[in-house]
Structures are given as structure tokens and as C-alpha cells.
Design an enzyme around this catalytic site. Structure first.
Site, PDB file in Angstrom:
ATOM      1  N   SER A 140      41.859  21.928  56.889  1.00 51.85           N
ATOM      2  CA  SER A 140      42.126  20.981  57.970  1.00 51.85           C
ATOM      3  C   SER A 140      40.959  20.010  58.067  1.00 51.85           C
ATOM      4  O   SER A 140      39.821  20.423  58.328  1.00 51.85           O
ATOM      5  CB  SER A 140      42.287  21.705  59.303  1.00 51.85           C
ATOM      6  N   HIS A 151      45.544  19.284  55.218  1.00 50.68           N
ATOM      7  CA  HIS A 151      46.178  19.455  56.534  1.00 50.68           C
ATOM      8  C   HIS A 151      45.560  18.470  57.525  1.00 50.68           C
ATOM      9  O   HIS A 151      44.340  18.421  57.696  1.00 50.68           O
ATOM     10  CB  HIS A 151      45.952  20.898  56.998  1.00 50.68           C
ATOM     11  N   ASP A 160      45.571  17.181  61.405  1.00 54.73           N
ATOM     12  CA  ASP A 160      45.919  17.577  62.775  1.00 54.73           C
ATOM     13  C   ASP A 160      45.973  16.367  63.701  1.00 54.73           C
ATOM     14  O   ASP A 160      44.943  15.774  64.015  1.00 54.73           O
ATOM     15  CB  ASP A 160      44.878  18.578  63.294  1.00 54.73           C
ATOM     16  N   MET A 198      46.625  14.947  67.329  1.00 56.69           N
ATOM     17  CA  MET A 198      46.607  15.407  68.727  1.00 56.69           C
ATOM     18  C   MET A 198      46.641  14.211  69.669  1.00 56.69           C
ATOM     19  O   MET A 198      46.047  13.165  69.373  1.00 56.69           O
ATOM     20  CB  MET A 198      45.339  16.218  68.984  1.00 56.69           C
ATOM     21  N   HIS A 220      50.409  17.811  60.862  1.00 59.01           N
ATOM     22  CA  HIS A 220      50.744  18.714  61.978  1.00 59.01           C
ATOM     23  C   HIS A 220      50.643  17.921  63.278  1.00 59.01           C
ATOM     24  O   HIS A 220      49.549  17.607  63.735  1.00 59.01           O
ATOM     25  CB  HIS A 220      49.736  19.877  61.943  1.00 59.01           C
ATOM     26  N   MET A 264      50.650  17.550  67.056  1.00 54.74           N
ATOM     27  CA  MET A 264      50.521  18.229  68.351  1.00 54.74           C
ATOM     28  C   MET A 264      50.624  17.142  69.401  1.00 54.74           C
ATOM     29  O   MET A 264      49.645  16.789  70.084  1.00 54.74           O
ATOM     30  CB  MET A 264      49.179  18.984  68.398  1.00 54.74           C
ATOM     31  N   MET A 283      51.118  29.404  64.791  1.00 58.84           N
ATOM     32  CA  MET A 283      49.782  29.155  65.339  1.00 58.84           C
ATOM     33  C   MET A 283      49.132  30.492  65.687  1.00 58.84           C
ATOM     34  O   MET A 283      49.712  31.315  66.410  1.00 58.84           O
ATOM     35  CB  MET A 283      49.865  28.298  66.608  1.00 58.84           C
ATOM     36  N   PHE A 314      41.931  22.699  69.198  1.00 56.04           N
ATOM     37  CA  PHE A 314      40.560  22.659  68.711  1.00 56.04           C
ATOM     38  C   PHE A 314      40.395  23.534  67.478  1.00 56.04           C
ATOM     39  O   PHE A 314      41.083  24.556  67.343  1.00 56.04           O
ATOM     40  CB  PHE A 314      39.595  23.173  69.800  1.00 56.04           C
ATOM     41  N   GLY A 315      39.467  23.128  66.623  1.00 60.92           N
ATOM     42  CA  GLY A 315      39.074  23.981  65.515  1.00 60.92           C
ATOM     43  C   GLY A 315      38.085  25.036  66.003  1.00 60.92           C
ATOM     44  O   GLY A 315      37.582  24.967  67.127  1.00 60.92           O
ATOM     45  N   ASP A 373      47.985  28.811  61.019  1.00 59.81           N
ATOM     46  CA  ASP A 373      47.033  27.785  61.454  1.00 59.81           C
ATOM     47  C   ASP A 373      46.198  28.297  62.625  1.00 59.81           C
ATOM     48  O   ASP A 373      46.726  28.512  63.718  1.00 59.81           O
ATOM     49  CB  ASP A 373      47.810  26.521  61.845  1.00 59.81           C
ATOM     50  N   GLY A 374      44.905  28.469  62.363  1.00 55.29           N
ATOM     51  CA  GLY A 374      43.969  28.835  63.422  1.00 55.29           C
ATOM     52  C   GLY A 374      43.206  30.105  63.117  1.00 55.29           C
ATOM     53  O   GLY A 374      43.808  31.165  62.938  1.00 55.29           O
ATOM     54  N   GLY A 375      41.888  29.985  62.998  1.00 51.32           N
ATOM     55  CA  GLY A 375      41.051  31.169  62.806  1.00 51.32           C
ATOM     56  C   GLY A 375      41.241  31.880  61.476  1.00 51.32           C
ATOM     57  O   GLY A 375      40.916  33.059  61.357  1.00 51.32           O
ATOM     58  N   GLY A 433      40.066  25.282  58.805  1.00 48.26           N
ATOM     59  CA  GLY A 433      39.152  24.181  59.097  1.00 48.26           C
ATOM     60  C   GLY A 433      37.724  24.644  58.975  1.00 48.26           C
ATOM     61  O   GLY A 433      37.057  24.415  57.961  1.00 48.26           O
TER      62      GLY A 433
END
Ligand code: DX5
Ligand code: ZN
Length: 231
Positions: free
Chosen positions: A12, A37, A39, A41, A70, A72, A141, A147-148, A176-178, A198
Site C-alpha cells: 500500500s 495498492h 488507498d 480516503m 481501494h 474508502m 479488512m 490509517f496504516g 488489508d490491514g496489519g 503498508g
């Protein structure tokens, strides 16, 4: 884009140097990224603001793999054409972003892109049960979007359920995430094939020290393959 379920790492660029996207994209692709990727927002659907269509269009010439966008944002529909013109290969909208996700997914495909649907942690797998023939990707998600660098939320049971629901359909499961070398094996073992990362990719590196990106990407891929194949 041909479909396959091999593991794909999608860094990301939310974690990249915002003053240097062209070089950052070339650096991650040069270091083994499978997809890029992006993001988007809007400061409304999520409490953060990033890229509009002109920025995404400026990224396009630098991406030689797949530009995975993506969204958001809410609403989505008024912006679909703009992201198609910006050159998105995959456009993912959140199921929670409006009352007419079915229409949104139809419109994304009609605009010539692959269609993705993203699910917040609180949204069940069953919510996409009537959308499976309209999507090319389901994004699970594993943080609350915005937020990253947030802590991974375990959605393994949801991923397993989606994998069973998908059956033989050519639908990617993206996480996506962590995602990092610790969490990647859990999600791949449950059925995911696209791993967005990310902070775990950009951590410690830079365009001048891009080999660190490569080490970070390989660490995620190796960990994912190790437990993914055992699962
Ligand atoms: C979160 C974004 C993610 C984010 C992932 O809202 O959709 O793509 O950048 O960042 P990490 O990998 O740092 O959790
Ligand atoms: Zn994302």
C-alpha cells in the site's frame, strides 16, 4: 489480468513517501511487489484524506503490474468513471458505503474494471452472498479502515467462510490491514491470496535503500508460503 490463486503481495503506497510516488512505485515493483495498492480516503467514510482521481491518474504510468484501487469513500457511484479514466485495473468499493452496492459493482464492471467489494471488520461474510457473481475480489479488512500501521484484527473465521462460499468462482480474497510475516500465514491458511501490506513493506527502507523493501516483501511471502502450504 489472468486469474490465479497464487499469493500476491500488494504494497500500500499509503506508507510511501508522499513527495515521491513515481520512484516509490518503481522501487516496490523492482523489489517484487505483485500489485500496487492505492488507498483512496475521503475524510467522510473514513477519518482521513488521501488521493483523488488526478493523483491516481498520475500514478498510472509508473505502475507496470496491477493498479488495485481501494475506495474508502461514500458515495462511490459519482466517481467510478473518474477512477476508470485514471487507469484503475481493480476498483474496490466498501459494502458499507451506500445502500446500493449491487448497482455500484455493476457500474464498476460496466466501466471496464475488475470489481471488488470490501468488508469492514463488523460486516459478516454472508453480506456478500448475493454478490458473488458480480465481484472479482473480496477485500477483508483486518483493521478498521482509515490509517496504516494499526493492529491486526483476527478475521480468520470470516476468511474461511468466504473461501467456502466462493467455491470455484474466480474471486480473489484480499486481506488489508496489519499484514506482516506473523499474520500473513494465518490469513493465507484460511484462504486468502492477496496480501496488502503498508508499514510491513515500507518499514526501514526508502527509494535510496530499496533492497529493504525487497527483504520485507520476501519475509511476508516466505512466511505466507510456509504456513499457507501446511494449512
Ligand atoms: C487501511 C488501508 C490499508 C493500509 C494498510 O485503511 O486500507 O491498505 O494502508 O496498512 P498497514 O499494512 O500498515 O496496516
Ligand atoms: Zn487498502
Amino acid at each position: 489480468m489472468t486469474f490465479d490463486r497464487s499469493i500476491k503481495i500488494a504494497p500500500s503506497i499509503l506508507s510511501a513517501d508522499f513527495a515521491n510516488f513515481g520512484e516509490e512505485i518503481r522501487a516496490i515493483e523492482g523489489q517484487g511487489a505483485d500489485w500496487v495498492h492505492v488507498d483512496v480516503m475521503d475524510g467522510h467514510f473514513v477519518p482521513n484524506l488521501t488521493f483523488g482521481p488526478p493523483a491516481v491518474k498520475a500514478f498510472r504510468p509508473h505502475v507496470t503490474t496491477v493498479m488495485d484501487v481501494h475506495l474508502m469513500i461514500a458515495p462511490v457511484d459519482p466517481f467510478i468513471e473518474a477512477y476508470a479514466e485514471a487507469g484503475a485495473d481493480i476498483l474496490t468499493a466498501h459494502l458499507e458505503a451506500g445502500p446500493h452496492i449491487h448497482r455500484t459493482l455493476q457500474a464498476i464492471r460496466a466501466a471496464g474494471m475488475k470489481a471488488g467489494v470490501a468488508l469492514n471488520p463488523g460486516t459478516p461474510a454472508e453480506a456478500v452472498g448475493h454478490l458473488l457473481d458480480l465481484v472479482d475480489l473480496i477485500c477483508v479488512m483486518t483493521v478498521n479502515p482509515g490509517f496504516g500501521g494499526q493492529r491486526f484484527i483476527d478475521m480468520t473465521a470470516k476468511i474461511r467462510r468466504l473461501r467456502a462460499m466462493i467455491g470455484d468462482r474466480p474471486i480473489h480474497i484480499e486481506i488489508d490491514g496489519g499484514v506482516d510475516p506473523t499474520t500473513a500465514p494465518l490469513v493465507v491458511g484460511a484462504g486468502a491470496d492477496v496480501l496488502v501490506a503498508g508499514s510491513a513493506v515500507f518499514r526501514g527502507g526508502s527509494v535510496k535503500n530499496a533492497s529493504v523493501y525487497g527483504e520485507n516483501i520476501r519475509a511476508i511471502r516466505t512466511a505466507a508460503h510456509a504456513l499457507g502450504s501446511a494449512a
